[in-house]
Design a protein around this motif. Sequence first.
Motif, PDB file in Angstrom:
ATOM      1  N   UNK A   1       0.817  -1.208   0.000  1.00 53.21           N
ATOM      2  CA  UNK A   1       0.000   0.000   0.000  1.00 53.21           C
ATOM      3  C   UNK A   1       0.853   1.261   0.000  1.00 53.21           C
ATOM      4  N   UNK A   2       2.093   1.143   0.481  1.00 54.60           N
ATOM      5  CA  UNK A   2       2.984   2.298   0.515  1.00 54.60           C
ATOM      6  C   UNK A   2       3.686   2.497  -0.820  1.00 54.60           C
ATOM      7  N   UNK A   3       3.539   1.540  -1.714  1.00 54.64           N
ATOM      8  CA  UNK A   3       4.280   1.558  -2.960  1.00 54.64           C
ATOM      9  C   UNK A   3       3.341   1.511  -4.143  1.00 54.64           C
ATOM     10  N   UNK A   4       3.747   2.149  -5.252  1.00 51.86           N
ATOM     11  CA  UNK A   4       2.976   2.046  -6.484  1.00 51.86           C
ATOM     12  C   UNK A   4       3.167   0.672  -7.098  1.00 51.86           C
ATOM     13  N   UNK A   5       4.152  -0.097  -6.649  1.00 53.62           N
ATOM     14  CA  UNK A   5       4.403  -1.417  -7.183  1.00 53.62           C
ATOM     15  C   UNK A   5       3.856  -2.493  -6.261  1.00 53.62           C
ATOM     16  N   UNK A   6       4.324  -3.716  -6.460  1.00 53.68           N
ATOM     17  CA  UNK A   6       3.821  -4.856  -5.704  1.00 53.68           C
ATOM     18  C   UNK A   6       4.717  -5.227  -4.535  1.00 53.68           C
ATOM     19  N   UNK A   7       5.858  -4.551  -4.397  1.00 55.28           N
ATOM     20  CA  UNK A   7       6.823  -4.894  -3.350  1.00 55.28           C
ATOM     21  C   UNK A   7       7.212  -3.645  -2.570  1.00 55.28           C
ATOM     22  N   UNK A   8       7.736  -3.862  -1.396  1.00 51.74           N
ATOM     23  CA  UNK A   8       8.289  -2.742  -0.640  1.00 51.74           C
ATOM     24  C   UNK A   8       9.509  -2.200  -1.375  1.00 51.74           C
ATOM     25  N   UNK A   9       9.720  -0.903  -1.304  1.00 51.24           N
ATOM     26  CA  UNK A   9      10.871  -0.294  -1.967  1.00 51.24           C
ATOM     27  C   UNK A   9      12.174  -0.846  -1.396  1.00 51.24           C
ATOM     28  N   UNK A  10      13.104  -1.196  -2.274  1.00 48.86           N
ATOM     29  CA  UNK A  10      14.428  -1.670  -1.855  1.00 48.86           C
ATOM     30  C   UNK A  10      14.503  -3.138  -1.527  1.00 48.86           C
TER      31      UNK A  10
ATOM     32  N   UNK B   1      26.741   6.694  15.093  1.00 51.60           N
ATOM     33  CA  UNK B   1      26.348   6.090  13.824  1.00 51.60           C
ATOM     34  C   UNK B   1      25.458   4.877  14.070  1.00 51.60           C
ATOM     35  N   UNK B   2      24.542   4.644  13.136  1.00 47.90           N
ATOM     36  CA  UNK B   2      23.692   3.448  13.150  1.00 47.90           C
ATOM     37  C   UNK B   2      24.143   2.483  12.062  1.00 47.90           C
ATOM     38  N   UNK B   3      24.173   1.196  12.393  1.00 49.98           N
ATOM     39  CA  UNK B   3      24.523   0.181  11.406  1.00 49.98           C
ATOM     40  C   UNK B   3      23.422   0.092  10.355  1.00 49.98           C
ATOM     41  N   UNK B   4      23.827   0.132   9.087  1.00 51.15           N
ATOM     42  CA  UNK B   4      22.881   0.093   7.974  1.00 51.15           C
ATOM     43  C   UNK B   4      22.980  -1.190   7.177  1.00 51.15           C
ATOM     44  N   UNK B   5      24.205  -1.726   7.025  1.00 50.10           N
ATOM     45  CA  UNK B   5      24.361  -2.922   6.192  1.00 50.10           C
ATOM     46  C   UNK B   5      25.639  -3.665   6.572  1.00 50.10           C
TER      47      UNK B   5
ATOM     48  N   UNK C   1      20.811  -5.851   5.241  1.00 47.62           N
ATOM     49  CA  UNK C   1      20.564  -4.411   5.157  1.00 47.62           C
ATOM     50  C   UNK C   1      19.310  -4.041   5.930  1.00 47.62           C
ATOM     51  N   UNK C   2      19.349  -2.865   6.530  1.00 45.61           N
ATOM     52  CA  UNK C   2      18.209  -2.362   7.304  1.00 45.61           C
ATOM     53  C   UNK C   2      17.324  -1.520   6.395  1.00 45.61           C
ATOM     54  N   UNK C   3      16.038  -1.859   6.363  1.00 47.96           N
ATOM     55  CA  UNK C   3      15.076  -1.160   5.520  1.00 47.96           C
ATOM     56  C   UNK C   3      13.843  -0.882   6.367  1.00 47.96           C
ATOM     57  N   UNK C   4      13.528   0.410   6.560  1.00 45.79           N
ATOM     58  CA  UNK C   4      12.408   0.827   7.403  1.00 45.79           C
ATOM     59  C   UNK C   4      12.465   0.165   8.785  1.00 45.79           C
TER      60      UNK C   4
ATOM     61  N   UNK D   1      20.736  11.120  12.486  1.00 47.27           N
ATOM     62  CA  UNK D   1      20.074  12.306  11.953  1.00 47.27           C
ATOM     63  C   UNK D   1      19.924  12.302  10.461  1.00 47.27           C
ATOM     64  N   UNK D   2      20.494  11.277   9.771  1.00 43.61           N
ATOM     65  CA  UNK D   2      20.378  11.186   8.321  1.00 43.61           C
ATOM     66  C   UNK D   2      19.209  10.274   8.003  1.00 43.61           C
ATOM     67  N   UNK D   3      18.282  10.701   7.139  1.00 44.02           N
ATOM     68  CA  UNK D   3      17.142   9.837   6.804  1.00 44.02           C
ATOM     69  C   UNK D   3      17.614   8.532   6.184  1.00 44.02           C
ATOM     70  N   UNK D   4      16.980   7.409   6.565  1.00 46.15           N
ATOM     71  CA  UNK D   4      17.339   6.099   6.014  1.00 46.15           C
ATOM     72  C   UNK D   4      16.173   5.551   5.230  1.00 46.15           C
ATOM     73  N   UNK D   5      16.353   4.311   4.731  1.00 44.64           N
ATOM     74  CA  UNK D   5      15.310   3.711   3.897  1.00 44.64           C
ATOM     75  C   UNK D   5      14.020   3.540   4.665  1.00 44.64           C
TER      76      UNK D   5
END
Length: 405
Positions: free
Chosen positions: A34-43, A343-347, A365-368, A401-405
Amino acid sequence: SSSSTTDDEVLDQKQSSSFDEHHDFEMVESPNAKKSKGKFAHGITGLDNLGNTCYMNSVLQMLSHCSGFRSFFRDFLKAAAPLQLAGDGGYKILRQTTVRLRETLHEDQPPDELVLTEATHALLRVLWSGRWRSIKPRYFVNAVWQHGGLFAARKQQDANEFLNFYLGRVDDELKAPKAKNSVMMDLFGVDQFQQVQCDECKTVTKRTEPLLGLVLSLPDGQINNKGNGDKSSQVEEEDIANEGDAIDLIDCVKTLRNTGRFTGDDKFDCETCKEKKDASWNVTLQKRPQSLLISFRRTLWSIEKGVHKDSRRVSFPLELDASEILDVGNEKIPDDDFESCHYNLTSVVSHSGSTPFVGHYIAYARNEDKWFLFNDSSVTGVKDSEVLEAEAFILLYERRGIPTA
């Protein structure tokens, strides 16, 4: 629907209806559809293995989840297209739809002038469209095989070596003639600062070396690889390497931050005294980048084993206080600025196998705020605890403070 639709979206929809008739992967609904125009979550799109390309796939998924990297290659290049890169005579990023870019990614034979910047732009647009479960990145892979020198087609490679080549290559492609600033250095740059003071004249010699991230050795003393032929020491080495006690990330960083003396046969060649003198030296790391890349040197060599991998586990945190690692340097940020040093671990890029040139690479990888395992075309959710137990080859942290996925 009452929502407005851009010309690009209309063209995408028309092309997608015909293109989806012959795609070669299963489509499943995403809980975040529902958050995406496609069928999958972004990323959350996998990358098919095109013949020992897991080392590429894992690095690409890691960088794909780096917010600054993704923002530049996906969003800025799309908004600025058509765009001439690196000044007059540079490469062009054309304005194209996402579906056309996916068709381009599936092409086997790239143009002679193909560059990795263009391939990266196409890849990130498609990966983050939310439309496909997995894609075949032939366009990108062929670009690497064509321009990568050491990265021979369909042979397993070291993910660290690929990361160094890739960032260096796109940095060169983006850099305008005589330009001082660099996109990659702005994102990942750390300064290694060395000072040497002569004991005789007290002159201090300073040198700064810019680094695209940190490449760390695992500390000596816990494993012996001098190859003296002693079987008992060999057994001891293997026992130590397999111990459950992990090496702390901060101890690895100390291999770059250090102090010492130039004495005896290794005296310092002092330009002021015009001869070799005893001297003290210290090395610090300065500048706190938006994204902190940390790679580990795990390739070892000994007479007994030849080329092999240091498989000792490195413990690393989900949240990193970098005040012990990175000095502020010349940045106008106070030492106690919380967000500048946290820092936050991202990947995480991880590897299984006896050497970095065999086996298999994967990425976490961390996503949302949720963690996912990217294993080529397969993407699955995982817990934090699994990420922290991974045999880390490369870590990616992003400043608070940096926006993430």
